[in-house]
Design a protein around this motif. Structure first.
Motif, PDB file in Angstrom:
ATOM      1  N   THR A  24       0.991  -1.119   0.050  1.00  0.00           N
ATOM      2  CA  THR A  24      -0.064   0.056  -0.070  1.00  0.00           C
ATOM      3  C   THR A  24       0.919   1.245  -0.003  1.00  0.00           C
ATOM      4  OG1 THR A  24      -1.946   0.979   1.046  1.00  0.00           O
ATOM      5  CG2 THR A  24      -0.213   0.245   2.494  1.00  0.00           C
ATOM      6  N   ASN A  25       0.413   2.482   0.359  1.00  0.00           N
ATOM      7  CA  ASN A  25       0.982   3.549   0.362  1.00  0.00           C
ATOM      8  C   ASN A  25       0.609   4.741   1.410  1.00  0.00           C
ATOM      9  OD1 ASN A  25      -0.731   4.337  -1.913  1.00  0.00           O
ATOM     10  ND2 ASN A  25      -0.143   6.223  -1.481  1.00  0.00           N
ATOM     11  N   LYS A  71       2.030   6.974  -4.375  1.00  0.00           N
ATOM     12  CA  LYS A  71       0.547   6.645  -5.039  1.00  0.00           C
ATOM     13  C   LYS A  71       0.859   6.149  -6.263  1.00  0.00           C
ATOM     14  CE  LYS A  71      -3.713   6.133  -5.287  1.00  0.00           C
ATOM     15  NZ  LYS A  71      -4.439   5.079  -4.754  1.00  0.00           N
ATOM     16  N   LYS A  72       1.447   6.715  -7.143  1.00  0.00           N
ATOM     17  CA  LYS A  72       1.671   6.167  -8.620  1.00  0.00           C
ATOM     18  C   LYS A  72       2.283   4.881  -8.631  1.00  0.00           C
ATOM     19  CE  LYS A  72       1.297  10.907 -10.590  1.00  0.00           C
ATOM     20  NZ  LYS A  72       2.131  12.049 -11.295  1.00  0.00           N
ATOM     21  N   ASP A  75       0.312   2.115  -7.108  1.00  0.00           N
ATOM     22  CA  ASP A  75      -0.888   1.498  -8.268  1.00  0.00           C
ATOM     23  C   ASP A  75      -0.300   0.706  -9.216  1.00  0.00           C
ATOM     24  OD1 ASP A  75      -2.670   3.163  -6.558  1.00  0.00           O
ATOM     25  OD2 ASP A  75      -2.889   4.748  -7.964  1.00  0.00           O
TER      26      ASP A  75
END
Length: 474
Positions: A24-25, A71-72, A75
Motif C-alpha cells: 500500500t502507500n 501513490k503512482k 498503483d
C-alpha cells in the motif's frame, strides 16, 4: 527511470511478487510487508534512482519516494504487477507462517502504532481535503462577516458547498474509522462502519438518560453522550466486534451464518460498546485532553513556550522511529472535543527547521565547492517548503547527522511561537506552506510566521554549528 520502471525494479529487489504479503502507500512512502526479509536487497533499494530512503520494521518496509510518486508507484505495483493490498495466497503456508511469526516478535507498542497507522493512512487524503474545504468555508464566512464578501449569491453558495464537502467526511469520521478498523482486525467492514455510526447516533442520549448517565445542563460532561469516546472508542469497539464475530461464526451452522452471525455479533457488541466502551474511553479521552491542556493549551506563557519548543524539537526523531502515527488519535480527539487541532501546527514546525538547516548547508557547500550536496538540496528544497521533509531528511540532514539535530533545535523556536499564539487547525495533513489553508482563518498568519521563525532558527543554528569540513568531506 519512469514510475513503471521504478515499480518493476522495486518488486525485483524486494524478492519478487511471491515474497509480498501486502502493499500500500501513504503520502510519501510505498509500504510493503514481505514474507522473508532475507530476500530483500536493502542496500540496492537505497541506491535506486528515485528512492529517497528506506525504513524497516521487522518484515515491513517503507520505501520513501515522495508525494504523488508514492501513490503512482503503488498503483502500478498493485494494478499492473500483481501485488495485492491483502495477500490472498493460501498455497504457501510455510511462508505465511514465517511472516506471522515475524510480526509476533514485534514490540507491542510498535505493533499498536503500526495498526493505528494502517487504519488512518488510507484516510489521510480525505482528512486533508476535508480540512481544506472547511478552512475555505470558514474563511469565506469570516470575510462575509467583515463585509469584504457578499453574504448571499455566489459566495454564499460556494461557502455552503465547501462546508457540505468538508462535513461529508469529518461529520462521519467515526464511520470511516470503523470500516478501516474492521479491515485491520478481520471483522466484516460494513459492521465495523455500523459501530462507528452507533457512536454518533442520536439515540445514545435517550439511552444515557434512562441509565442516569446524561448531564442535561452540561452535555459534554455526561458519562455517556453522542460521540463519547471518539474514534479510540470506535477502534476498541470494532476490535471487540472482531473477536465476537469470529467466536459466533465458529459455533453457528453454515445455513444460519448469514442471518445469526451479524445479528448476534452486532447486538452483543453494541451493548458492550454503548454501556462500557464509550463511557470508559470517553473518560480516558477527557483525561488525555485535560492532561494535554496543561502543556498545550496552558494559560501560562512560559509553559506554552517551553512545551512548544520541546515538542517541535523532538518530533523528527519520532518520525524516524515511526512513532508519529501514534499521534493521530490525539489529533482526532482534539478535533472532536475542541473543534480544532492545536498539536499538529506545533509539530509541523519540525519540517520548517529542516528547510532552514538545508539552506545553511547549501551555502556552506557552495563555499567549500561541494556541488553534489548543492544539487541534492536544490532538488529537495521545493518539496521541503511544501511540507514534504523526507528528501531533505534522508538526502541531506540525516546523512550529515549534526544538521538533523540543529534543524530540530531551530524548529523549536517556531513551535514555541505557535504554542504561544494558540494556533488552531481545521484538520491535519502535510506541513509547510500548503498547510496554511487548513488553519483556522484567525491562525493563518501566525502559522506562517511560525514557519518563518523555524526557517530562520534552523538556518542560524546550523550555519554556526556545522563546520566547513563537515560538509566538504561528504
Amino acid at each position: 527511470m519512469n514510475n513503471t520502471e521504478l515499480a518493476k525494479k522495486l518488486v525485483e529487489l524486494i524478492g519478487s511478487k511471491d515474497n509480498v504479503l501486502k502493499a500500500t502507500n501513504c503520502m510519501t512512502r510505498l509500504r510493503i510487508t514481505v514474507k522473508d526479509p532475507s530476500r530483500v536487497k536493502e542496500a540496492e533499494i537505497k541506491t535506486t534512482e528515485g528512492v529517497l530512503g528506506l525504513v524497516k520494521e521487522n518484515n515491513a518496509y517503507q520505501i520513501v519516494l515522495g508525494p504523488g510518486k508514492a501513490k503512482k508507484v503503488a498503483d502500478i505495483c498493485t494494478d499492473e504487477l500483481g501485488l495485492t493490498k491483502v495477500n490472498d495466497s493460501l498455497g504457501n503456508w510455510q511462508d505465511n507462517k514465517a511472516a506471522m511469526k515475524a510480526l509476533q516478535k514485534e514490540h507491542p507498542v510498535k505493533k499498536a502504532i503500526r495498526t493505528i497507522a494502517e487504519i488512518f493512512i488510507p484516510l489521510i487524503p480525505a482528512i486533508i481535503a476535508a480540512g481544506l474545504f472547511n478552512g475555505f468555508s470558514s474563511l469565506i464566512s469570516t470575510l462575509q462577516g467583515q463585509q469584504v464578501l457578499a453574504s448571499d449569491g455566489f459566495w454564499k453558495v460556494l461557502q455552503l458547498i465547501f462546508s457540505l464537502i468538508g462535513s461529508g467526511f469529518l461529520g462521519y469520521f467515526a464511520i470511516y474509522t470503523g470500516i478501516n478498523s474492521a479491515k485491520q482486525f478481520g471483522a466484516t467492514e460494513g459492521m465495523g462502519g455500523m459501530i462507528g455510526a452507533i457512536s454518533i447516533g442520536g439515540n445514545i442520549v435517550a439511552i444515557s438518560t434512562i441509565f442516569g448517565l446524561y448531564n442535561a445542563e452540561v452535555p459534554l460532561n455526561s458519562i455517556l453522550t453522542t460521540g463519547k469516546g471518539g474514534i479510540m472508542g470506535v477502534i476498541l469497539g470494532v476490535w471487540i466486534l472482531s473477536k465476537i464475530e469470529k467466536a459466533i461464526r465458529k459455533r453457528v451452522p453454515d445455513v444460519l451464518d448469514l442471518i445469526l452471525t451479524p445479528f448476534l455479533s452486532l447486538f452483543i457488541t453494541a451493548l458492550i460498546f454503548v454501556l462500557v466502551i464509550m463511557p470508559v474511553t470517553g473518560f480516558a479521552s477527557d483525561l488525555l485532553v485535560s492532561g494535554l491542556s496543561v502543556i498545550i493549551d496552558s494559560a501560562n506563557p512560559i509553559v506554552s513556550v517551553i512545551s512548544g519548543y520541546v515538542l517541535s524539537a523532538l518530533f523528527l526523531p519520532m518520525v524516524l522511529l515511526g512513532l508519529h502515527h501514534g499521534l493521530i488519535p490525539i489529533y482526532a480527539i482534539q478535533l472532536e472535543t475542541m473543534g480544532g487541532v492545536s498539536l499538529f501546527p506545533v509539530l509541523a514546525m519540525a519540517g520548517a527547521g529542516q528547510v532552514g538547516a538545508a539552506i545553511a548547508i547549501f551555502l556552506i557547500a557552495k563555499r567549500v565547492d561541494n556541488k553534489n550536496i548543492q544539487k541534492v538540496i536544490a532538488g529537495a528544497l521545493p518539496a521541503g517548503f511544501l511540507g514534504v521533509g523526507e528528501p531533505l531528511i534522508y538526502g541531506v540532514t540525516l546523512p550529515l547527522f549534526k544538521p538533523f539535530f540543529t534543524a530540530g533545535l531551530g524548529a523549536g523556536f517556531g513551535g514555541a511561537y505557535i504554542m504561544l499564539t494558540k494556533v488552531l487547525a481545521n484538520a491535519w495533513g502535510p506541513s509547510g506552506l500548503v498547510a496554511i489553508p487548513i488553519m483556522k482563518p484567525e491562525s493563518m498568519l501566525n502559522f506562517f510566521l511560525g514557519l518563518v521563525i523555524s526557517y530562520i532558527g534552523g538556518f542560524v543554528i546550523t550555519y554556526f554549528v556545522i563546520k566547513d569540513e563537515d560538509v566538504a568531506n561528504v
